[in-house]
Design an enzyme around this catalytic site. Sequence first.
Site, PDB file in Angstrom:
ATOM      1  N   THR A  52     -37.437   9.831  13.205  1.00  0.00           N
ATOM      2  CA  THR A  52     -38.296   9.469  14.325  1.00  0.00           C
ATOM      3  C   THR A  52     -39.224   8.338  13.915  1.00  0.00           C
ATOM      4  O   THR A  52     -39.487   8.127  12.732  1.00  0.00           O
ATOM      5  CB  THR A  52     -39.149  10.668  14.787  1.00  0.00           C
ATOM      6  OG1 THR A  52     -39.962  11.107  13.703  1.00  0.00           O
ATOM      7  CG2 THR A  52     -38.287  11.810  15.276  1.00  0.00           C
ATOM      8  N   ASP A  53     -39.724   7.633  14.876  1.00  0.00           N
ATOM      9  CA  ASP A  53     -40.705   6.580  14.645  1.00  0.00           C
ATOM     10  C   ASP A  53     -42.107   7.185  14.658  1.00  0.00           C
ATOM     11  O   ASP A  53     -42.293   8.353  14.987  1.00  0.00           O
ATOM     12  CB  ASP A  53     -40.605   5.516  15.728  1.00  0.00           C
ATOM     13  CG  ASP A  53     -39.316   4.715  15.654  1.00  0.00           C
ATOM     14  OD1 ASP A  53     -38.822   4.520  14.532  1.00  0.00           O
ATOM     15  OD2 ASP A  53     -38.817   4.294  16.705  1.00  0.00           O
TER      16      ASP A  53
END
Length: 64
Positions: A52-53
């Site tokens: 995920t960012d």
Amino acid sequence: MTNLRLLMAYDGTDFAGWQAQAGRYRTVQGVLEEAIQKLTGEETRLLCAGRTDAGVHALGQVAS
């Protein structure tokens, strides 16, 4: 060696994403690996089914 599957949900607001990074970034992987080391006394490297960012939440993310 034991292999476990972790099924996670988390609020990613205060994280710089999943993957551990050099420097002082707080990441989901880094926090989990630290917690596992405190519990077991063993250094562990987690593998994740996806990354995920920064700031991204997860529901049903899998790691081993």
